[in-house]
Design a protein around this motif. Structure first.
Motif, PDB file in Angstrom:
ATOM      1  N   GLU A  48      -8.485  -5.449  -1.241  1.00  0.00           N
ATOM      2  CA  GLU A  48      -7.490  -6.124  -2.335  1.00  0.00           C
ATOM      3  C   GLU A  48      -7.359  -6.878  -3.985  1.00  0.00           C
ATOM      4  O   GLU A  48      -6.890  -6.439  -4.881  1.00  0.00           O
ATOM      5  N   GLY A  49      -8.263  -7.224  -3.930  1.00  0.00           N
ATOM      6  CA  GLY A  49      -8.801  -8.344  -4.991  1.00  0.00           C
ATOM      7  C   GLY A  49      -7.811  -9.757  -5.135  1.00  0.00           C
ATOM      8  O   GLY A  49      -7.528  -9.829  -3.411  1.00  0.00           O
ATOM      9  N   ASN A  50      -8.223 -10.349  -5.642  1.00  0.00           N
ATOM     10  CA  ASN A  50      -7.753 -11.560  -5.349  1.00  0.00           C
ATOM     11  C   ASN A  50      -6.175 -12.004  -6.026  1.00  0.00           C
ATOM     12  O   ASN A  50      -5.594 -11.542  -7.486  1.00  0.00           O
ATOM     13  N   GLY A  51      -5.406 -12.889  -5.521  1.00  0.00           N
ATOM     14  CA  GLY A  51      -3.993 -12.913  -6.533  1.00  0.00           C
ATOM     15  C   GLY A  51      -3.493 -12.204  -6.042  1.00  0.00           C
ATOM     16  O   GLY A  51      -2.598 -12.143  -7.176  1.00  0.00           O
ATOM     17  N   ILE A  52      -2.884 -10.802  -5.552  1.00  0.00           N
ATOM     18  CA  ILE A  52      -2.305 -10.232  -5.201  1.00  0.00           C
ATOM     19  C   ILE A  52      -0.972 -10.510  -4.249  1.00  0.00           C
ATOM     20  O   ILE A  52      -1.270 -10.779  -3.497  1.00  0.00           O
ATOM     21  N   GLN A  53      -0.198  -9.929  -5.082  1.00  0.00           N
ATOM     22  CA  GLN A  53       1.532  -9.555  -4.929  1.00  0.00           C
ATOM     23  C   GLN A  53       1.675  -8.640  -4.184  1.00  0.00           C
ATOM     24  O   GLN A  53       2.160  -8.099  -5.433  1.00  0.00           O
ATOM     25  N   PRO A  54       2.377  -8.099  -2.983  1.00  0.00           N
ATOM     26  CA  PRO A  54       2.883  -7.060  -2.696  1.00  0.00           C
ATOM     27  C   PRO A  54       4.381  -7.321  -2.744  1.00  0.00           C
ATOM     28  O   PRO A  54       4.844  -5.591  -2.917  1.00  0.00           O
ATOM     29  N   GLY A  55       4.690  -8.646  -3.298  1.00  0.00           N
ATOM     30  CA  GLY A  55       6.145  -8.105  -4.259  1.00  0.00           C
ATOM     31  C   GLY A  55       6.141  -7.299  -5.461  1.00  0.00           C
ATOM     32  O   GLY A  55       7.258  -6.883  -5.903  1.00  0.00           O
ATOM     33  N   LEU A  56       4.442  -7.079  -6.109  1.00  0.00           N
ATOM     34  CA  LEU A  56       4.868  -6.431  -7.478  1.00  0.00           C
ATOM     35  C   LEU A  56       4.667  -5.418  -8.126  1.00  0.00           C
ATOM     36  O   LEU A  56       4.572  -4.533  -8.162  1.00  0.00           O
ATOM     37  N   TRP A  57       3.633  -4.723  -5.865  1.00  0.00           N
ATOM     38  CA  TRP A  57       3.672  -3.466  -5.664  1.00  0.00           C
ATOM     39  C   TRP A  57       4.910  -2.352  -6.339  1.00  0.00           C
ATOM     40  O   TRP A  57       5.075  -0.984  -6.725  1.00  0.00           O
ATOM     41  N   GLY A  58       6.657  -2.507  -5.869  1.00  0.00           N
ATOM     42  CA  GLY A  58       6.840  -1.952  -7.023  1.00  0.00           C
ATOM     43  C   GLY A  58       7.996  -1.687  -7.798  1.00  0.00           C
ATOM     44  O   GLY A  58       8.730  -1.353  -8.587  1.00  0.00           O
ATOM     45  N   GLN A  59       7.089  -2.538  -8.532  1.00  0.00           N
ATOM     46  CA  GLN A  59       8.177  -3.014 -10.001  1.00  0.00           C
ATOM     47  C   GLN A  59       7.403  -1.802 -11.437  1.00  0.00           C
ATOM     48  O   GLN A  59       7.664  -1.574 -12.018  1.00  0.00           O
ATOM     49  N   TRP A  60       6.610  -1.151 -10.547  1.00  0.00           N
ATOM     50  CA  TRP A  60       6.043  -0.139 -11.485  1.00  0.00           C
ATOM     51  C   TRP A  60       7.443   1.295 -11.167  1.00  0.00           C
ATOM     52  O   TRP A  60       6.867   1.795 -12.053  1.00  0.00           O
ATOM     53  N   TRP A  61       8.470   1.036 -10.795  1.00  0.00           N
ATOM     54  CA  TRP A  61       9.023   2.182 -10.149  1.00  0.00           C
ATOM     55  C   TRP A  61       9.658   3.020 -11.953  1.00  0.00           C
ATOM     56  O   TRP A  61      10.044   4.071 -11.711  1.00  0.00           O
ATOM     57  N   PRO A  62      10.767   2.014 -12.484  1.00  0.00           N
ATOM     58  CA  PRO A  62      11.199   2.333 -13.466  1.00  0.00           C
ATOM     59  C   PRO A  62      10.092   2.826 -14.746  1.00  0.00           C
ATOM     60  O   PRO A  62      10.400   4.243 -15.272  1.00  0.00           O
TER      61      PRO A  62
END
Length: 468
Positions: free
Chosen positions: A237-251
């Motif tokens: 997954e890499g370093n510093g991954i925040q799962p909360g940001l994964w859905g911010q691509w939808w717009p």
């Protein structure tokens, strides 16, 4: 978009093919009369009014016209493309956004698919503009041949319009599926590529793609921090991954699909529809039958009365002496100025009704004259005296008037055609009477006969047989 220019072209082309079996003289009289009627009504005689006029003359058709059958076939083809596009859009978007929690939805794959869709849409437009027909096999499978006449040149545009409508339905159902999955699922987006691409370079690419809607919805333009935080690798997954940001691509994904899939298809479909209408109008204007129709409408008809046009045929001499005595009638019809400025006393005496038609009279005036004679007859069959100028040949307008009179007046009514000479006190010359005798034979001897006006001076026809 309306199909009126296309339907007008198909109807006109079908009528032009039907007119090929008609005599040129009949077509000339029919179309010239239509032009005079339009002039009387103060309207421009165009193809639409001409077809409506012919439809009123022929009456309603029980079976569908060839234009309706052709348009119905193309509606089925277009409907099939739209249905297939709608179903494919749902399945494709469901596949692109498939997520089971163990991986992320790759933005790079979505970008590649959008680019592919845009390339296919542009290729469809180019082949239609160039006149290519890669759909010919499909048309043969559905039983639609290349067509005949001017319609053949419209098939590339028709197929392109159907394909763009299918692509538009694909884009709309895909967008609806995307929004539905955003609501009912927790989608995880990210980006990755095998190439050694830095986050800053990928961010510049994203900003360039999002330029069309950056002013409208700034939240739909991912910033550099989001791009750096959502990159994933094949092994971890890499370093510093925040799962909360994964859905911010939808717009961004929503606007990407709307701006680069839905909008291009909509614009290209409108372009093909407009191009189809313009092309149909151009083909109608340049149609060979349109040039012939304009010539017939602008050129006056002239009936010579000559029934033979073969050099080997001898002149028809059977009507040389078919002159009948002038009947006793109280109705006098003057055609195209005959008897002007003053009628001879022998013809004017004892007449209960004197009417004029033709010449400067309008079509409505001719109709009123026939109705006035009908009222004078009052249901009884009688003889009508028709005055004409002997030095003017019979015309198609006079033939049309007599055909209308035969329908309006009571059965058994006859017409005595009287050719007047330039000098009302003399009988016309024999060579001036012959065209009128042939004209009477053409109309029908039971309805129209030729008589000479009563003369007080000795007649050059004295001693000749004036009866059949």
């Amino acid at each position: 978009m309306t199909e009126r220019p296309l339907r007008l072209l198909l109807d006109f082309d079908h009528q032009a093919q039907r007119d090929r079996s008609q005599p040129p003289a009949f077509l000339h009289r029919r179309d010239r009369k239509f032009a005079l009627l339009c002039r009387e009504q103060g309207v421009v005689p165009d193809a639409a009014r001409w077809l409506s006029h012919l439809q009123r003359l022929s009456g309603p058709e029980a079976a569908p016209t060839p234009a309706e059958q052709t348009l119905s076939s193309w509606r089925r083809i277009t409907g099939g493309f739209a249905a297939a596009g709608a179903i494919t859009g749902i399945l494709t978007m469901s596949g692109l956004l498939f997520y089971e929690g163990g991986q992320r939805i790759n933005i790079t794959v979505l970008l590649a698919f959008v680019l592919l869709h845009l390339a296919l849409a542009l290729a469809t437009t180019v082949q239609a503009m160039a006149g290519w027909q890669p759909w010919r096999r499909l048309l043969r499978r559905v039983g639609k041949t290349a067509g005949e006449g001017a319609f053949r040149q419209l098939q590339p545009l028709l197929m392109a319009r159907a394909a763009h409508l299918g692509g538009l339905c694909f884009a709309l159902t895909g967008l609806a599926t995307l929004l539905t999955l955003v609501v009912i699922q927790d989608l995880a987006f990210g980006w990755s590529t095998t190439l050694d691409t830095a986050a800053t370079g990928y961010h510049r690419l994203i900003r360039a793609i999002a330029a069309p809607w950056a002013w409208l919805w700034p939240a739909a333009v991912p910033d550099l921090a989001l791009v750096e935080a959502t990159r994933f690798f094949r092994a971890g997954e890499g370093n510093g991954i925040q799962p909360g940001l994964w859905g911010q691509w939808w717009p961004f994904v929503t606007m990407l699909w709307s701006a680069w899939v839905v909008l291009p298809r909509l614009l290209l479909w409108l372009l093909m529809s407009r191009q189809l209408q313009r092309r149909a109008r151009d083909l109608l204007t340049s149609h060979p039958a349109m040039h012939a129709l304009r010539y017939r409408m602008e050129t006056a008809t002239l009936e010579t009365g000559n029934a033979h046009n073969d050099a080997h045929d001898l002149p028809d001499t059977r009507t040389r002496s078919n002159l009948l005595p002038l009947p006793d009638s109280d109705v006098l019809l003057c055609w195209a100025g005959a008897g002007e400025p003053e009628l001879p006393d022998a013809l004017r005496a004892g007449k209960g009704l004197v009417v004029r038609a033709g010449g400067r009279s309008s079509l409505a005036g001719d109709e009123e004259a026939l109705r006035a004679i009908e009222a004078q007859l009052n249901g009884r069959a009688d003889a009508i005296i028709l005055l004409v100028r002997s030095w003017e040949p019979p015309t198609g307008e006079l033939e049309d008037l007599l055909e209308s009179a035969r329908r309006i007046w009571p059965d058994g009514t006859s017409v005595a055609l009287v050719p007047l000479a330039a000098d009302a006190h003399r009988e016309p010359a024999p060579h001036q009477i012959q065209p009128w005798l042939r004209f009477a034979e053409k109309i029908g001897g039971d309805f129209l006969r030729v008589s000479l006006p009563p003369m007080s001076e000795p007649s050059p026809y004295a001693g000749k047989d004036r009866a059949l």
